[in-house]
Motif scaffolding. Structure first.
Motif, short mmCIF file in Angstrom:
data_model
loop_
_atom_site.label_atom_id
_atom_site.label_comp_id
_atom_site.label_asym_id
_atom_site.label_seq_id
_atom_site.Cartn_x
_atom_site.Cartn_y
_atom_site.Cartn_z
N SER A 195 0.82 -0.65 0.05
CA SER A 195 0.17 0.05 -0.31
C SER A 195 1.28 1.28 0.14
O SER A 195 1.83 1.13 0.25
CB SER A 195 -1.38 -0.06 0.94
N LEU A 196 0.34 2.29 -0.38
CA LEU A 196 0.79 3.55 -0.33
C LEU A 196 0.47 4.33 1.06
O LEU A 196 -0.62 4.86 0.63
CB LEU A 196 0.86 4.42 -1.89
N ASN A 197 0.94 5.68 1.31
CA ASN A 197 1.09 5.88 2.70
C ASN A 197 0.98 7.85 2.85
O ASN A 197 1.51 8.26 3.24
CB ASN A 197 1.50 5.78 3.74
N ASN A 198 2.01 7.64 0.96
CA ASN A 198 2.52 8.89 0.42
C ASN A 198 1.06 9.33 -0.54
O ASN A 198 1.91 8.52 -1.46
CB ASN A 198 4.11 9.28 1.06
N THR A 199 0.30 9.80 -0.90
CA THR A 199 -0.06 10.50 -2.40
C THR A 199 0.83 11.81 -2.80
O THR A 199 0.43 11.71 -3.97
CB THR A 199 -1.61 10.54 -2.72
N GLY A 200 1.86 11.81 -2.75
CA GLY A 200 2.09 12.12 -2.88
C GLY A 200 3.19 11.78 -4.76
O GLY A 200 3.23 10.56 -4.86
N ALA A 201 3.75 12.86 -5.80
CA ALA A 201 3.71 12.59 -6.72
C ALA A 201 5.21 11.71 -7.11
O ALA A 201 5.11 10.46 -7.50
CB ALA A 201 4.38 13.32 -7.80
N GLU A 202 6.12 11.68 -6.69
CA GLU A 202 7.39 10.99 -6.37
C GLU A 202 6.55 9.66 -5.94
O GLU A 202 7.05 8.45 -6.51
CB GLU A 202 8.84 11.62 -5.71
N ALA A 203 6.01 9.14 -4.74
CA ALA A 203 5.53 7.88 -3.88
C ALA A 203 4.47 7.27 -4.91
O ALA A 203 4.86 6.07 -4.90
CB ALA A 203 4.90 8.45 -2.97
#
Length: 231
Positions: free
Chosen positions: A55-63
């Motif tokens: 899963s992803l806990n950071n929806t910033g562009a690089e992440a």
């Protein structure tokens, strides 16, 4: 898919439809259950990819870009190519299979499906399972993205309070009410509508008919003309 009034009925696949495609080399069946369940018995030919812990806990562009690359690599490593028919399943029509479906949709893969009712529906239809584990060939899975399938926290934040926008919280009651926190803070997005994903399913674990789902969502305040951000 049998006619239950869905706008896109082909997104779900019945056990009979999947059984008819078992020997179709263009079809990739992906079991997204935990490893111990997969090795105990799975649909013949199904490959294993447990997506729950990825899963992803950071929806910033690089992440998000890194997450996208990882997902495309994992799909290809399991033998899922960009032109394959992909069918995800778990024990019922649950969130693991939905996650696999969404990842394919976000990666602009246009031929992804969920086995309606999952493995329970498969065995209830009289179809067998196996413990034989296939060895997948590496496939080419193109890393394209469809921006319409994703919404970041900035857009959600800036859209709160607008009549044509609704955050839809599909988590459990305990998570929604803050009794359990699986993120940095407990609780919900302000003004979020809460419909737990399990409410979409009938007593067998398959999706309810469209009319019943439409009534449930409209009663909760989710209308067809709105932009809906699910989380």
């Amino acid at each position: 898919m049998d006619d239950r009034g869905y706008a896109n009925p082909d997104l779900l696949m019945t056990p009979r439809q999947l059984h008819d495609r078992l020997h179709d080399e263009s079809t990739c069946i992906v079991d997204v259950r935990p490893t111990h369940e997969y090795v105990s018995g799975h649909i013949p030919g199904a490959l294993h990819l447990d997506l729950y812990g990825i899963s992803l806990n950071n929806t910033g562009a690089e992440a998000l870009e890194g997450f996208t690359w990882t997902m495309a690599y994992l799909m290809g490593s399991r033998g899922v190519s960009s032109d394959a028919t992909v069918v995800f399943y778990e024990n019922d029509s649950g969130m693991r299979a939905a996650r696999g479906f969404w990842i394919c949709e976000y990666l602009d893969h246009s031929d992804a499906h969920v086995l309606d009712g999952g493995l329970h529906a498969w065995t209830a239809a009289g179809y067998g399972t196996t413990v034989d584990v296939p060895i997948p060939d590496q496939a080419a899975f193109e890393m394209a993205t469809d921006a319409k399938r994703h919404i970041g926290y900035e857009e959600i934040r800036d859209s709160l309070g607008k009549a044509d926008f609704v955050p839809l919280d599909t988590r459990s009651d305990d998570e929604y009410y803050g009794r359990v926190a699986r993120s940095a803070r407990g609780g919900a997005i302000p003004d979020a509508v809460h419909v737990e994903y399990l409410d979409n399913l009938d007593e067998t674990g398959a999706f309810k008919p469209a009319a019943e789902l439409r009534e449930m969502y409209e009663r909760a305040g989710v209308m067809p003309e709105q932009t809906v951000a699910c989380y």
